[in-house]
Every structure is written in C-alpha cells, then in structure tokens.
Write a protein that holds these residues in place. Structure first.
Motif, short mmCIF file in Angstrom:
data_model
loop_
_atom_site.label_atom_id
_atom_site.label_comp_id
_atom_site.label_asym_id
_atom_site.label_seq_id
_atom_site.Cartn_x
_atom_site.Cartn_y
_atom_site.Cartn_z
N ASN A 202 0.74 -1.45 -0.05
CA ASN A 202 0.02 0.08 -0.03
C ASN A 202 1.02 1.28 -0.07
N ILE B 157 -6.21 1.12 -5.63
CA ILE B 157 -6.39 0.58 -4.33
C ILE B 157 -7.62 -0.14 -4.02
N ILE C 201 -5.55 5.49 3.02
CA ILE C 201 -6.45 4.21 2.71
C ILE C 201 -6.88 3.80 4.04
#
Length: 333
Positions: free
Chosen positions: A63, A298, A136
């Motif tokens: 990430n 994502i 995120i």
C-alpha cells in the motif's frame, strides 16, 4: 512653444520610466515577499525516505508503494521506500523519531503503533508524531484456513475450537493487529487458540501454505490470488458490510461475532518537523486520493481510497486506540 512641447514630452518619458522601474522593483519585492511567506516553497529539497516498519511482501509495504508512486508526481521528488522490520513495527517507528526533523523522512504505518504502546513495547504513540493524514482504509481483515480444514466458516471454527481447546494454531505477531484480533475473538467466543508468533504478513502466508498453522489472520486483499486458486478459504471479513469486491464472503457480524476492524494506513513525521512541510505533504496526499487512477488501483486490492486530514487522522487514531485499550484490558482480567 517648442520648448514647452519638448519639456512636456521629456517629462512624460521620465514619468513613464519611473513608473516602469517602480513596477520592476515591486515585482522583485513581491517575489521576495512571496518566498518569505511560503517556507515550504523549496520542500522537499531532495528524495524523501519513507520508513515502512514491516518487511516486503505485506500489505503495509504494498500500500505504501502505491501511494508513494503517485506522491512522486505531486511533490516532484523521488520517494525511496525503506523496509525497517522488527519488534512489531517498533524498530521502524523509532527510526523516524531518531531522524532529522527536516521533512525528508516520513513514516508509513498502520494501527500496530498504537498496540506497541498498549502492550508496553514502546513508550510513545501516534501523538508523538505529526500526522500528515490517512490515505487508505482497509476493512478486509479476515481469518483464512486451508481447503482441507475441518471447517469452512466461523461457526465451524468456533465449534471445533471449543471442542478442542488449544489445538488450533493461530499465526500472528505479538503486538500486531492480528494479535489483538485474536484476543478479541477468544474473548467473544471462548475459543482458545495456540497462538504462534510467526512474523509479518508474508511469513504468516507461508506458514499456512506450508501447513504449519491452522488459521491465518490477514487482509483479504493481500491473498485474493490464493483465494481464487482455492488454496485458501476466507471465513469472513471484519467489516460492517460485505465488501463490494467480495460479496460472497460474509462478515463476522453476520455470523454472530461482533468484531469490526478499521485498519488505517497513515503517514507521519518527526514531531519537530515544520508545520508547513507537513501541510504540503498532507495536501499532496489529498490530491493523490482524489486521483481516479490511484482509486482504481487501491480498490483492486479490496481497499477504500479514503483521505483523512491531519485533525481527522488524530481523531480516528484516538478512537481506535480506545477500542484496543478496552480489548487489552478485558483480556488481562
């Protein structure tokens, strides 16, 4: 008459020259003032080092690298990801606190820093950093088993675990998110696991694939390939609602286990870093999260591209820390 006209023309030329020179002077002055009013104009001054307190191959690393790729375009500098694993993330977080507060070193991590403090592994927490923001939100936390396990849902796990206390081996890392999830699950269900400190996400995956553990707690988006191939079976997700990308996987709540986990991936700086640098970095993060290409990348990993500004990040982390402290206190009673 000619003298008067000559004087008039000369005067006009002189006045125009004075005004032109004055304007040039004002422009120079304005530029200097603008620079003085923007201390972050020259930030960043070179490549930025991002410290990831986890090994390569896990969700934290993956990430971070996605976000870093887009941040390079926003900030106009290279971003170098440095994996500093150890002590459940404590080694990496301490490295940022030991770095120069010049904005060139930034931490990219998640909830585990809060747990390190609660478990006594560190004497600092999120309030000891200047948070830039969250980019995120991960609500895909899950328990997985191999396809030849004795059960394929939470009800079966609980039934088997209660009948065979201490027999089911749970892969985790002491002081990590998966560890607190395990404690919460035991507290709610009465199941007693044989908890084994395996290490980071990549190590836990290898342990389940190698048949060395029975249950793997991790993020579903990190193992979609194994799920699609049939090598792993998810028992549910710790979310309020089913994930759009995996609608066939039920939530823990649907199955009678009230555990909802928000795993947030935040970026933070040394506490003495100039506010202007952190503000500029935070704005770059917000721009990235608004980028449709970033959002698509994502979401492919079953994550939510969600931006929290600096204040919202601190509020969210305070909420999570309170929940963890409650769970930890309950497990100690």
């Amino acid at each position: 008459m000619k003298n008067s006209l000559r004087k008039s023309i000369f005067g006009s030329i002189l006045l125009t020259s004075v005004l032109f020179l004055g304007a040039c002077g004002d422009e120079g002055s304005s530029g200097e003032t603008s620079g003085a009013e923007d201390p972050a104009a020259d930030y960043p001054s070179g490549p930025i080092t991002v410290v990831v307190p986890a090994g390569a191959g896990g969700d934290t690393d993956a990430n971070t690298r996605i976000m870093a790729k887009y941040l390079e375009d926003e900030l106009g500098e290279n971003i170098v990801v440095s994996n500093v694993a150890g002590a459940g993330g404590a080694t990496g977080t301490q490295a940022v606190l030991d770095a120069e507060p010049d904005g060139q070193t930034v931490l990219a991590f998640h909830n585990s820093m809060l747990l390190n403090n609660i478990f006594g592994l560190t004497d600092y927490t999120y309030t000891d950093f200047k948070m830039a923001g969250i980019g995120i939100l991960d609500q895909s936390n899950t328990f997985l088993v191999s396809p030849d396990a004795e059960f394929d849902d939470l009800e079966g796990l609980i039934e088997y675990g209660l009948a065979n206390p201490g027999e089911l081996t749970m892969a985790t890392e002491v002081g990590s998110m998966t560890y607190i999830q395990t404690l919460q699950f035991q507290e709610q269900t009465g199941v007693e696991f044989n908890i084994v400190d395996i290490g980071g996400a990549a190590d836990k995956i290898a342990a389940l694939m190698g048949g060395r553990v029975d249950v793997l707690p991790t993020s579903l988006g990190l193992v979609t390939g194994y799920v699609e191939s049939g090598d792993m079976v998810p028992l549910g997700v710790m979310a309020e609602e089913r994930l759009e990308g995996e609608p066939d996987v039920p939530t823990f709540k649907e199955q009678g286990v009230d555990i909802v986990i928000d795993k947030v991936f935040y970026w933070g700086f040394h506490p003495d870093t100039p506010d202007e640098y952190v503000d500029k970095f935070s704005q770059a993060m917000e721009n990235v999260v608004a980028n449709e290409e970033y959002q698509a990348e994502i979401e492919d990993a079953l994550l939510s591209p969600t931006f929290f500004n600096q204040e919202e990040t601190n509020e969210k982390l305070a909420e999570i820390e309170s929940d963890y402290q409650e769970a930890y206190d309950s497990s100690e009673q």
